[in-house]
Motif scaffolding. Structure first.
Motif, PDB file in Angstrom:
ATOM      1  N   ASP A   1      46.929  41.163  51.734  1.00  0.00           N
ATOM      2  CA  ASP A   1      46.797  41.736  50.392  1.00  0.00           C
ATOM      3  C   ASP A   1      47.493  40.804  49.415  1.00  0.00           C
ATOM      4  OD1 ASP A   1      46.255  43.355  48.304  1.00  0.00           O
ATOM      5  OD2 ASP A   1      47.132  45.176  49.168  1.00  0.00           O
ATOM      6  N   GLU A   2      46.729  40.028  48.713  1.00  0.00           N
ATOM      7  CA  GLU A   2      47.223  39.074  47.731  1.00  0.00           C
ATOM      8  C   GLU A   2      48.315  38.165  48.294  1.00  0.00           C
ATOM      9  OE1 GLU A   2      47.528  40.482  43.856  1.00  0.00           O
ATOM     10  OE2 GLU A   2      46.046  42.072  44.130  1.00  0.00           O
TER      11      GLU A   2
ATOM     12  N   GLU B   1      50.848  44.265  49.809  1.00  0.00           N
ATOM     13  CA  GLU B   1      50.920  43.572  48.528  1.00  0.00           C
ATOM     14  C   GLU B   1      52.345  43.511  47.989  1.00  0.00           C
ATOM     15  OE1 GLU B   1      48.618  45.426  45.463  1.00  0.00           O
ATOM     16  OE2 GLU B   1      49.429  47.415  45.838  1.00  0.00           O
TER      17      GLU B   1
ATOM     18  N   THR C   1      43.485  47.494  47.708  1.00  0.00           N
ATOM     19  CA  THR C   1      44.674  47.834  48.484  1.00  0.00           C
ATOM     20  C   THR C   1      44.447  49.128  49.249  1.00  0.00           C
ATOM     21  OG1 THR C   1      46.039  46.755  46.841  1.00  0.00           O
ATOM     22  CG2 THR C   1      47.129  48.314  48.293  1.00  0.00           C
TER      23      THR C   1
END
Ligand SMILES: Nc1ncnc2c1ncn2[C@@H]1O[C@H](COP(=O)(O)OP(=O)(O)OP(=O)(O)O)[C@@H](O)[C@H]1O
Ligand SMILES: Nc1ncnc2c1ncn2[C@@H]1O[C@H](COP(=O)(O)OP(=O)(O)OP(=O)(O)O)[C@@H](O)[C@H]1O
Ligand SMILES: [Mg+2]
Ligand SMILES: [Mg+2]
Lengths: 399, 335, 251, 251, 413
Positions: free
Chosen positions: D176-177, D104, D60
């Motif tokens: 991010d994810e 995220e 991240t």
């Protein structure tokens, strides 16, 4: 020591030494030097330092730990003062019953106001407390004059009943507040070379009260209760879902800090038996907020430093007039002397507010954590580079 | 009946002052999230824009009149303003007479510049700082601004009268007279409030600033330069506060601490209106103005002694206890 | 009868019927998984159980007692703990302090004023917290500021905080989302172990089928606010409707 | 004008095609903590790069550094996107150059409706997909267009966050994810979308705990461990290399 | 006794508002104090020392000791004023405290000086209480009071506006306002005026419109504004805005009365003050020798004429110095004894008595009116009448002043 961790004991010890030696420390300049102007070691101001220190310590228990910003704390101080003066008028000039009553009454007042105000959070809470305090102030100033003596403030008179004492002394004046006979006003001047130091009973009474208050606040900060309060500030949702009810904790913090304010108010009246409505005005509430932030909210010693600094400015800087300035710069050639006086003039005497305002801004801009942060930075600078490689990522909890 | 009408007019008038100040404050406080204790000072500086302009117009040269003497017995120096010398006594006098309305034109750029400098130089660094720090820095700033004004203009009030044509009273209804300038003030307030609303309503500006307030980071990720908009918003708020001050001058003579007198009240108005809500602030301003007017009638003060002293705070408490976020507050703003 | 009985629960948000006629019974000491498409109402259902939301209709019984009308902290005191979908921890506190708070809540109830007691003098609690941190592999982070941890670590911390309370019913809302595989596996093991060692009931919402099928004793599939099917994991895996509406190719 | 440094010397592998996004010797800090410790990698135009690693590895942080967020602070290093030096820019400038990040925590803006969240993305140029087209991609968002964004279910928020990135005409998409909290069917759906926009030439970096899925999608993979790159190579290589997977990904 | 001067100098404490709304008034007081010190030390033109009926002061300081002074800021708050006075007493060794520009502060500081055992020479304080219910043996007031305002105004009002008037009072809602209102109402009612209403206004009020509007239809034809400072400027401005000056009621011109005037405030009120009647303690346009001498030395030094606050502060300082010299002692009790019953002249107010029973000065009171055509920014008030002292004198046990005791003088430690 006293059930404190080592670091806290050390802090307490330092504070104790500083307060006990304050008459020396605050009078660093020989009495007839030009700099004597900056001496602050006279009883009234020293008393104010510690009394406002108590007030700010208490405020910090609420604000520093829970983050609830009360804008009406002066009301409790005012109520405390009124109770104490009434106690002097009706009961006796001994300060113990007066102070006990002021703490109790302020606590009750805080319980009621806190119970209602704590139904809201954030700015809504602040405005509620502000509204209660402003109402108290307005009523005390006018409608409640029979109880508060309005604009002038509640004073002792020669015709007070005072059941456990005398209305007037033999020589026809009002008796003096005392602690089992030790008069608050009595003081002893000690001359040592060019220095004169004043030791006053009143100051030491206040100082002991402050040390107790400070000690208690350390205990609270380090206790599970203190941790709960910080948890409330951090995340109320998690608090709730962990099976804890935040309300009683915040209310307890509110009442405790209200009682601290009451203690400060009671002591104020004990040192100088007058209680005025202005003590409850929003500017007074604002002042303790400023003291706390200036010193460093959430730190143990910060509020005391903030209180000291503001009171110092109020009482020392406001007294520097052009006459004094000319005295300082007298050694310079005339033209430069006048120039220097003109230069400094707007910042002292009647311009002391300006200096205070500038100082607020400078502190908050350059020392985001308040004066305590300034101290820490200096400390770090002294300890220097050797500690640098040993640094850890763990963030220490607030001092 | 007339009495009630008069109090309603008074309430609207007080309300427009409260609403205007609160409007500016809520742009900074409710929208940008800065607890701006210097807002009162901005109001005060606005009023002193009018004073300054009046002084500028009044700049005079002196001639000696031998026939009269001053307090020390010396010949009297008579002052004649330059504008009267340049534009002729009549037109010159008219310019001086109209200095307050003219000050609006003067105040707008001045306040925008002050707002710009204040935001860029100071407030910018405080958006992410705790509210406590904002209080300390803006309070410090307010004191500094006040003291500077006091240094140059003294502590006493300074009259900035309305132009002759707009002073005196007018007939608002048969049998009911009301000061002309107060009517002007009310109309002006409605105009400014309407203008600000329109600007925020019909442009995406308001939405972007609100979004930026809630989450600066993400708004930046979307390619928006939020700093610029915050600055503009601040300038706008300063201008609104300043204009409120300019126009207030003829109602009550400006003095250096007039801002502090209004400060607490304007915070109360904004919060009672509900954080982050412009209509809320305006509504609360008018509501409290009207209630305050009625609370000061003899009838009210004899029924409940001292009610006129506490009415605003009492109402604030009642409203905040019955409505958790004031009249129209948005969720999650400074709760 | 199960330890948790949800009967005819319905909840409306404006024009949206988020939950309707939800019936659910969770047997004691089992792990019950709730799966379903996004927006099916899983988190809403959990919110109704812990007092964050009050359902419009129906009843929720826990251990024979109704939870409706109780405030969140009272419900927790009954023995229900919850892990949130986005981690809710005390960011300003250290990891160790984060752990101490649920321990105090467990021991002292909803409110108790320990105003002058030293916090670290509570040896038993400190040890217990330390043990739990060991179990979730966070012992080395005990003095860290909770806010400055990565998100996976926050998740683990939150779970540890719930577990240390030894609740009767543990509600998990996507506990392993964003967790590294290794930690996901550790978490599965931890939950299994805890379920066996202490008699604890788990209700879990999860989109990671690996976790669901490793843990669940029974599975309820929620779709558009109503339970679609409830059955044993093996049955759910093969259920055509579920495959179509939810599992896709993953199963 | 902008002289592009020759990164091939520093990259782990010799490259032939010029990189589209280059990160060279980047160091990032959160205050005093040194997180990303000098990493360099390249992404080619139209490529999908999987950035993998454990919790707290610094994934991240890397993405946030590239997106020029205010924190972490990048004290050293260069970032180039399509011949433009990002390292001198603020986040909004980077976004205007064509960088899009799906954070995220999803970062749905409170107080705004779904539609306003999307509109906000289309205020600053360059503007990408129309809002209607995004609703076609995620019909659930269309149904909820007037609901406040933060009250969406977890998965819906994820969709909104991705949609918001696509609403801008971006050259590089940083995810991010993205699969976190999404139902398997939706994950399939999004994967399809990602392939689709890749065909149209989009360059993508994806951070994902579901490493297998990410690797199946990606052309190349970079593995981070405590702020340093431990692997940079083709995705297939990771899928084949047991020891690598076991050591850094636990799969 | 407290702070007995031992060296070659003696220190006086000038405690005036330097911040807050009364800062300008405080600044003027401070100028007067500095002038007084200069004159006592033999500097300048000697000012009122030349016209003062008592001739013991010779420009060599007080009892041969050079006069030095310290200043402090009262902020117009009781607490701050007491803190400031305390620091003067405890830190600087001040033997006398003087100053202040509001009654609340004066009463508070007077109480403190009584306890600490120093003399307090009040500055501008107009409340009856200062020398009434809150009088103190160590405190002295030269300034006039609410009762005197009423007594002086009443005959002039009768002469100007007749004795068939209906008065509407707006009164600042705190003790000073109440005592003044009580005094004025009593004095005017004695003329036959009717008091139709008395409305209390909050101290914090800035806009008085909601108090002024009801006056319009109340049937009253006189409005009495028992306000001071900023309150007075605003209420008067508002009253004029509402057209009260142009109004006709009961066939008479509507009139506004401001019982306590000061030139500084008149300046703040600007045009609105024109033609409005009130009372004042002293005004620079008085033509007696004392006033002329004071205006001359003040005006020469500072470039503008002194205010009444400056005058009273200057005179108080001289009176104190004179009393010390006559008593030949700095002991507060001796000084008090020298001041009690002291009769003097040549200080600008005509023959004056410091009455022993309540430490209040009795002297002529000026009734003034806002000037229609001022020749300068200082020339705002014209004197309508100099009411002789006899007419404003009241017995020490007058009910408006009852309730307090002087107590006995306190020399302190
Ligand atoms: N406060 C609210 N106001 C309006 N609608 C809401 C609110 N909270 C939830 N919803 C809607 O209710 C539906 C169910 O939401 P919920 O969060 O329970 O879904 P979920 O099953 O947990 O989904 P996910 O797996 O994506 O987290 C969603 O469509 C959501 O948009
Ligand atoms: N705001 C912050 N302040 C200080 N340290 C931080 C902060 N955010 C993250 N860190 C630290 O930086 C390191 C890397 O965090 P990062 O969020 O980049 O990890 P990640 O690889 O994304 O992990 P995850 O898979 O858990 O999301 C972690 O050790 C974390 O503790
Ligand atoms: Mg959910
Ligand atoms: Mg991450």
């Amino acid at each position: 020591m006293f059930g404190l961790e080592k670091k806290d004991s050390l802090l307490l010890l330092i504070v104790a030494i500083l307060t006990m030696c304050a008459p020396f420390i605050l009078n660093p300049f020989p009495t007839d030097s030009g700099l004597a102007q900056f001496n602050a070691g006279y009883p009234d101001l020293m008393q104010r330092f510690v009394i406002f220190g108590i007030f700010a310590i208490g405020f910090n228990i609420l604000f520093g730990l829970t983050g609830y910003l009360s804008f009406g704390h002066a009301a409790f101080l005012g109520v405390g003062s009124y109770s104490a003066v009434w106690m002097f008028k009706l009961l006796s000039m001994n300060i113990i019953p007066a102070i006990v009553l002021s703490v109790i009454i302020a606590g009750l007042f805080a319980l009621v106001i806190g119970y209602v105000s704590l139904r809201r959070t954030g700015i809504y809470f602040s405005i509620l407390t502000l509204a209660f305090a402003q109402m108290s102030f307005a009523l005390a100033y006018s409608v409640l004059t029979p109880i508060t003596n309005g604009e002038t403030g509640l004073q002792l008179t020669l015709s007070d009943p005072r059941v456990l004492g005398v209305s007037a002394t033999e020589d026809g004046s009002i008796p003096v507040t005392n602690l089992f006979g030790a008069e608050m006003r009595s003081a002893m001047d000690v001359a040592m070379g060019p220095w004169t130091f004043t030791f006053s009973v009143g100051y030491y009474v206040c100082a002991v009260a402050m040390l107790l208050a400070f000690y208690l606040s350390i205990r609270i900060f380090r206790s599970p209760f203190g941790m709960m309060l910080r948890a409330i500030k951090s995340n109320q949702t998690r608090m709730n879902y962990t099976g804890l009810n935040p309300r009683p904790y915040t209310l307890a913090a509110f009442v405790i800090s209200g009682m601290y304010a009451g203690l400060a108010g009671g002591l104020m009246a004990a040192m100088d038996p007058l209680a005025g409505a202005e003590r409850m005005q929003w500017t007074a509430s604002g002042e303790v907020v400023l003291m706390t932030i200036l010193g460093g909210a959430g730190t143990l010693i910060g509020p005391v430093l903030g209180a000291g600094l503001i009171k110092y400015f109020e009482n020392i800087f406001s007294k520097i007039n052009d006459n004094v300035l000319h005295g300082w710069f007298a050694f310079m050639p005339d033209g430069i002397e006048d120039f220097m006086v003109t230069l400094v003039h707007p910042f002292v005497g009647k311009g002391w507010h300006l200096t205070l305002g500038i100082m607020f801004m400078l502190v908050v801009i350059f020392l985001p954590g308040g004066l305590v942060e300034g101290g820490q930075r200096i400390g770090r600078m002294i300890r220097g580079r050797k500690a640098r490689d040993a640094k850890s990522t763990a963030t220490k909890p607030a001092e | 009946m007339d009495a009630i009408l008069l109090q309603i007019l008074n309430g609207l008038d007080k309300g427009s002052a409260y609403a205007l100040i609160a409007l500016g404050l809520t742009l900074i406080f409710g929208t940008l999230g800065v607890v701006n204790f210097a807002h009162g000072a901005l109001f005060m500086i606005g009023a002193f824009c009018a004073v300054t302009l009046q002084r500028l117009f009044g700049l005079s040269f002196e001639t000696i009149d031998e026939t009269q003497t001053d307090f020390l017995g010396n010949p009297l120096k008579v002052k004649t303003p330059y504008v009267e010398a340049w534009f002729g006594p009549d037109f010159g006098a008219t310019i001086i007479d109209w200095s307050v309305p003219l000050a609006i034109l003067f105040a707008i750029p001045v306040m925008l510049v002050i707002g710009y400098v204040m935001e860029r130089g100071l407030i910018k660094h405080f958006y992410k700082r705790p509210h406590a720090d904002q209080i300390l820095v803006t309070f410090g700033l307010a004191i500094v601004l006040q003291e500077v004004i006091k240094y140059y203009y003294g502590a006493n009030p300074i009259q900035t009268p309305a132009p002759d044509a707009l002073s005196g009273v007018m007939q608002v209804l048969p049998g009911v007279v009301y000061p002309v300038w107060r009517v002007v003030y009310f109309c002006f307030a409605v105009l400014v409030i309407g203008g600000v609303f329109a600007f925020l309503q019909f442009t995406t500006f308001g939405m972007v600033v609100r979004a930026g307030m809630a989450d600066r980071e993400t708004v930046g990720l979307l390619g928006i330069d939020i700093d610029k908009r915050f600055t503009l918003m601040f300038g706008l708020a300063a201008a609104v506060a300043g204009l409120a001050g300019v126009m207030y001058g003829p109602i009550n003579a400006p003095n250096y601490h007039m801002g502090m007198d209004f400060l607490v009240l304007s915070f109360v108005v904004v919060v009672v209106g509900g954080m982050g809500s412009l209509p809320g602030a305006v509504l609360a301003g008018f509501l409290l103005g009207i209630l305050e007017s009625f609370a000061s009638t003899t009838w009210a003060t004899t029924t409940i002694p001292g009610i006129n002293q506490i009415i605003i705070y009492l109402v604030a408490i009642i409203i905040l206890l019955t409505r958790p976020r004031g009249l129209m507050g948005r969720k999650g703003v400074m709760e | 009868m199960g330890i948790l009985e949800v009967k005819d629960v319905g909840k409306r948000f404006g024009g949206l019927q988020a939950l309707s006629d939800v019936n659910l019974s969770v047997a004691e000491n089992t792990c019950h998984a709730i799966i379903g498409p996004n927006g099916a109402g899983k988190s809403t259902l959990l919110n109704c159980l812990v007092g964050k939301l009050i359902p419009d209709t129906g009843s929720v019984l826990f251990d024979g007692q109704s939870v409706l009308g109780r405030s969140p902290h009272e419900i927790n005191q009954l023995g229900i703990s919850r892990v949130f979908q986005t981690p809710e921890i005390f960011g300003d506190l250290t990891v160790m302090e984060n752990m101490m708070i649920p321990l105090f809540a467990k021991r002292d109830g909803a409110y108790r004023l320990h105003a002058v007691k030293g916090m670290w003098s509570e040896r038993a609690l400190v040890e217990e917290a330390g043990r739990m941190l060991d179990e979730v592999n966070m012992a080395d982070k005990r003095n860290m500021h909770a806010a400055s941890m990565s998100r996976g670590d926050k998740r683990r911390l939150e779970m540890a905080m719930c577990l240390v309370q030894e609740p009767k019913l543990l509600l998990l809302d996507e506990p392993t989302a964003g967790m590294a595989r290794a930690d996901t596996n550790n978490t599965i093991d931890l939950l299994k172990e805890i379920k066996e060692k202490r008699d604890i009931t788990i209700a879990i919402i999860e989109h990671d089928m690996h976790v669901v099928f490793s843990l669940a004793d029974r599975i309820t599939v929620l779709a558009q606010g109503t339970p679609l099917v409830e059955d044993l994991p093996e049955k759910i895996k093969g259920h055509p409707k579920v495959r179509e509406a939810y599992l896709g190719e993953a199963a | 004008m902008n002289v592009r440094p020759d990164f091939s010397k520093h990259a782990n592998q010799a490259e032939t095609a010029p990189a589209f996004l280059s990160v060279w010797d980047m160091h990032a800090y959160y205050g005093e903590s040194y997180i990303v410790q000098g990493i360099s990698f390249n992404v080619h135009e139209g490529e999908i790069l999987a950035l993998l690693g454990r919790n707290g590895a610094g994934k991240t942080t890397t993405l946030r550094s590239i997106a020029r967020m205010d924190s972490p602070q990048v004290n050293q290093g260069e970032i180039w996107l399509d011949h433009q030096p990002l390292h001198n820019m603020r986040s909004h400038q980077a976004a205007q150059v064509g960088l899009g990040l799906v954070p995220e925590d999803r970062s749905i803006i409170p107080g705004l409706t779904v539609e306003e969240n999307l509109k906000l993305a289309q205020i600053a140029p360059p503007i990408g997909w129309s809002i209607e087209r995004l609703y076609d991609l995620f019909p659930r968002l269309g149904e909820r267009r007037n609901q406040e964004g933060v009250t969406l279910s977890g998965g819906e928020q994820q969709m909104l966050s991705i949609a918001r990135a696509l609403a801008r005409d971006i050259k590089v998409l940083l995810l991010d994810e993205p699969y976190e909290g999404l139902a398997p069917v939706i994950v399939d759906e999004i994967e399809k979308t990602l392939r689709h926009i890749k065909e149209q030439g989009m360059t993508t970096i994806i951070v994902e705990q579901n490493a297998v899925r990410a690797l199946q999608l990606a052309d190349r993979a970079v593995i981070l461990d405590t702020g340093s790159i431990v692997f940079d190579g083709s995705a297939a290589e990771v899928l084949e290399n047991e020891s690598l997977r076991a050591e850094y990904l636990a799969i | 006794f407290t702070n007995e001067p031992t060296g070659s100098s003696v220190t006086l404490g000038f405690n005036v508002p330097q911040t807050g709304p009364y800062a300008d008034e405080g600044a003027d007081e401070l100028r007067a104090y500095e002038l007084a010190v200069e004159h006592l030390n033999g500097g300048g033109d000697g000012g009122l020392l030349n016209t003062f009926s008592s001739k013991v002061l010779d420009g060599t300081g007080i009892l041969g000791k050079k006069v030095e002074y310290v200043t402090g800021d009262t902020q117009t708050k009781s607490d701050a004023a007491r803190a400031s006075a305390q620091s003067m007493i405890q830190k600087d060794g001040a033997i006398m405290i003087t100053g202040g520009s509001s009654s609340g502060v004066a009463v508070a500081v007077q109480g403190l000086c009584q306890e600490a055992g120093v003399i307090f020479m009040a500055g501008l304080t107009h409340s009856n209480d200062t020398t009434g219910k809150d009088k103190k043996a160590n405190g002295f007031r030269h300034f006039f009071n609410g009762y005197m305002s009423g007594a002086a105004l009443a005959p002039v009002l009768e002469q100007l506006y007749g004795n068939d008037r209906k008065a509407y009072h707006l009164t600042a809602d705190y003790t000073w306002g109440w005592t003044q209102q009580e005094s004025i109402a009593a004095a005017t009612e004695a003329l036959g005026w009717e008091t139709v209403n008395n409305v209390l206004t909050p101290l914090a009020a800035t806009d008085f419109s909601s108090y002024i509007a009801p006056v319009l239809n109340s049937g009253a034809d006189v409005l009495v504004l028992n306000h001071y400072g900023g309150n007075m400027v605003n209420s008067l401005t508002n009253a004029v805005q509402f057209g009260l000056r142009e109004k006709q009621v009961n066939g008479k011109n509507f009139e506004i009365v401001v019982p306590l005037f000061s030139r500084l405030m008149a300046r703040g009120a600007g045009e609105n003050i024109k033609g409005i009647v009130g009372s004042t303690n002293w005004h620079w346009s008085l033509q007696d020798e004392g006033s002329k001498a004071f205006v001359k030395s003040f005006g020469t030094k500072y470039g503008f004429p002194p205010s009444q606050a400056a005058h009273t502060c200057y005179v108080q300082t001289l009176l104190y110095a004179d009393a010390v010299t006559r008593a030949n002692s700095f002991n507060p009790c001796d000084v008090a004894a020298a001041l009690e019953g002291f009769e003097f002249d040549g200080m600008g107010n005509g023959p004056t008595l410091y009455r022993a029973e309540d430490h209040q000065c009795f002297k002529d009171v000026l009734v003034v009116r806002g000037k229609e055509n001022p020749t300068s920014e200082f020339d705002l008030l014209e004197i309508v009448e100099v009411t002789p002292a006899a007419q404003v004198t009241y017995p020490p046990d007058h009910p408006m002043f009852a309730g307090g005791q002087l107590g006995s003088c306190n020399p302190g430690a």
